[in-house]
Design a protein around this motif. Structure first.
Motif, mmCIF file in Angstrom:
data_model
loop_
_atom_site.group_PDB
_atom_site.id
_atom_site.type_symbol
_atom_site.label_atom_id
_atom_site.label_comp_id
_atom_site.label_asym_id
_atom_site.label_seq_id
_atom_site.Cartn_x
_atom_site.Cartn_y
_atom_site.Cartn_z
ATOM 1 N N HIS A 1 7.554 7.381 -4.411
ATOM 2 C CA HIS A 1 7.007 6.359 -5.296
ATOM 3 C C HIS A 1 5.773 5.741 -4.663
ATOM 4 O O HIS A 1 5.682 5.645 -3.449
ATOM 5 C CB HIS A 1 8.056 5.272 -5.561
ATOM 6 N N VAL A 2 4.810 5.351 -5.503
ATOM 7 C CA VAL A 2 3.549 4.781 -5.024
ATOM 8 C C VAL A 2 3.278 3.486 -5.779
ATOM 9 O O VAL A 2 3.434 3.427 -6.995
ATOM 10 C CB VAL A 2 2.383 5.763 -5.247
ATOM 11 N N GLN A 3 2.854 2.480 -5.051
ATOM 12 C CA GLN A 3 2.400 1.234 -5.667
ATOM 13 C C GLN A 3 0.888 1.118 -5.475
ATOM 14 O O GLN A 3 0.378 1.375 -4.390
ATOM 15 C CB GLN A 3 3.086 0.021 -5.041
ATOM 16 N N GLY B 1 3.435 3.180 -0.157
ATOM 17 C CA GLY B 1 4.538 4.060 -0.530
ATOM 18 C C GLY B 1 4.277 5.469 -0.046
ATOM 19 O O GLY B 1 3.764 5.680 1.037
ATOM 20 N N SER B 2 4.607 6.455 -0.856
ATOM 21 C CA SER B 2 4.533 7.853 -0.462
ATOM 22 C C SER B 2 3.084 8.335 -0.344
ATOM 23 O O SER B 2 2.353 8.406 -1.323
ATOM 24 C CB SER B 2 5.268 8.724 -1.482
ATOM 25 N N THR B 3 2.670 8.715 0.862
ATOM 26 C CA THR B 3 1.318 9.246 1.028
ATOM 27 C C THR B 3 1.194 10.633 0.408
ATOM 28 O O THR B 3 0.118 11.033 -0.037
ATOM 29 C CB THR B 3 0.936 9.305 2.517
ATOM 30 N N ALA B 4 2.302 11.356 0.383
ATOM 31 C CA ALA B 4 2.274 12.692 -0.232
ATOM 32 C C ALA B 4 1.965 12.600 -1.725
ATOM 33 O O ALA B 4 1.345 13.505 -2.290
ATOM 34 C CB ALA B 4 3.606 13.391 -0.011
ATOM 35 N N ASP B 5 2.394 11.539 -2.335
ATOM 36 C CA ASP B 5 2.170 11.362 -3.774
ATOM 37 C C ASP B 5 0.861 10.669 -4.094
ATOM 38 O O ASP B 5 0.573 10.412 -5.264
ATOM 39 C CB ASP B 5 3.323 10.562 -4.385
ATOM 40 N N SER B 6 0.079 10.369 -3.073
ATOM 41 C CA SER B 6 -1.200 9.692 -3.314
ATOM 42 C C SER B 6 -2.324 10.369 -2.556
ATOM 43 O O SER B 6 -3.221 9.710 -2.030
ATOM 44 C CB SER B 6 -1.120 8.211 -2.935
ATOM 45 N N LYS B 7 -2.257 11.682 -2.464
ATOM 46 C CA LYS B 7 -3.304 12.417 -1.749
ATOM 47 C C LYS B 7 -4.612 12.436 -2.514
ATOM 48 O O LYS B 7 -5.677 12.578 -1.923
ATOM 49 C CB LYS B 7 -2.833 13.847 -1.468
ATOM 50 N N ALA C 1 -7.406 5.208 6.575
ATOM 51 C CA ALA C 1 -6.445 4.489 7.420
ATOM 52 C C ALA C 1 -5.703 3.424 6.624
ATOM 53 O O ALA C 1 -4.552 3.106 6.909
ATOM 54 C CB ALA C 1 -7.165 3.858 8.605
ATOM 55 N N LYS C 2 -6.376 2.880 5.617
ATOM 56 C CA LYS C 2 -5.768 1.831 4.788
ATOM 57 C C LYS C 2 -5.247 2.391 3.471
ATOM 58 O O LYS C 2 -4.728 1.636 2.644
ATOM 59 C CB LYS C 2 -6.788 0.731 4.501
ATOM 60 N N ASN C 3 -5.423 3.690 3.273
ATOM 61 C CA ASN C 3 -5.050 4.331 2.011
ATOM 62 C C ASN C 3 -5.621 3.559 0.826
ATOM 63 O O ASN C 3 -4.926 3.258 -0.150
ATOM 64 C CB ASN C 3 -3.528 4.446 1.883
ATOM 65 N N TYR D 1 -10.361 -0.575 -16.346
ATOM 66 C CA TYR D 1 -10.369 0.459 -15.316
ATOM 67 C C TYR D 1 -9.013 0.495 -14.622
ATOM 68 O O TYR D 1 -8.515 -0.532 -14.165
ATOM 69 C CB TYR D 1 -11.480 0.190 -14.302
ATOM 70 N N TYR D 2 -8.463 1.703 -14.543
ATOM 71 C CA TYR D 2 -7.153 1.889 -13.956
ATOM 72 C C TYR D 2 -7.251 2.780 -12.715
ATOM 73 O O TYR D 2 -7.856 3.854 -12.769
ATOM 74 C CB TYR D 2 -6.200 2.565 -14.939
ATOM 75 N N CYS D 3 -6.628 2.346 -11.661
ATOM 76 C CA CYS D 3 -6.495 3.182 -10.478
ATOM 77 C C CYS D 3 -5.321 4.125 -10.692
ATOM 78 O O CYS D 3 -4.284 3.727 -11.242
ATOM 79 C CB CYS D 3 -6.258 2.319 -9.240
ATOM 80 N N ALA D 4 -5.489 5.368 -10.276
ATOM 81 C CA ALA D 4 -4.427 6.360 -10.414
ATOM 82 C C ALA D 4 -4.334 7.179 -9.141
ATOM 83 O O ALA D 4 -5.347 7.460 -8.494
ATOM 84 C CB ALA D 4 -4.704 7.273 -11.604
ATOM 85 N N ALA D 5 -3.123 7.578 -8.800
ATOM 86 C CA ALA D 5 -2.881 8.384 -7.606
ATOM 87 C C ALA D 5 -1.940 9.522 -7.955
ATOM 88 O O ALA D 5 -1.023 9.355 -8.765
ATOM 89 C CB ALA D 5 -2.277 7.521 -6.495
ATOM 90 N N ALA D 6 -2.163 10.674 -7.322
ATOM 91 C CA ALA D 6 -1.323 11.836 -7.582
ATOM 92 C C ALA D 6 -1.332 12.748 -6.359
ATOM 93 O O ALA D 6 -2.088 12.538 -5.414
ATOM 94 C CB ALA D 6 -1.817 12.590 -8.811
#
Length: 121
Positions: A1-3, A26-32, A75-77, A94-99
């Motif tokens: 999960h990512v916030q 949260g998950s760095t794998a899910d926010s690459k 470093a701060k993601n 504007y929406y930030c999105a991560a995947a």
């Protein structure tokens, strides 16, 4: 999960600049792959710019190339969207999105921030 926590945005006159920030936890794998979409009233949501965290790989919509710059602090993601030479048509939420990947991100398969309004007048 990512916030995702966004900041920046606001109102500016045409030709002006704004800077958006988005911090992921949260998950760095899910926010690459992280970036920004936008949605104007009555229009579909569209991708604006994205970047691979930790790599110099970026993606821009044609409508913002040369005016917007996406950058990161790995470093701060956190990613930033510097928006220059703003136009009336840049007005949108504007929406930030991560995947996990650019493909997932482009297909809206990921996590979303709450959105921040950008108004150009």
């Amino acid at each position: 999960h990512v916030q995702l926590v966004e900041s920046g945005g606001g109102s500016v006159q045409a030709g002006g600049s704004l800077k958006l920030s988005c911090a992921a936890s949260g998950s760095t794998a899910d926010s690459k792959f992280m970036g920004w979409f936008r949605q104007a009233p009555g229009k579909e949501r569209e991708p604006v710019a994205g970047i691979y965290i930790g790599a110099a790989i970026t993606q821009y919509a044609d409508s913002v190339k040369g005016r917007f710059t996406i950058s990161q602090d790995a470093a701060k993601n956190t990613v930033y969207l510097q928006m220059n030479s703003l136009k009336l048509e840049d007005t949108a939420m504007y929406y930030c999105a991560a995947a996990r990947t650019l493909t997932d991100w482009a297909r809206s398969r990921g996590y979303w921030g709450q959105g921040t309004q950008v108004t150009v007048s």
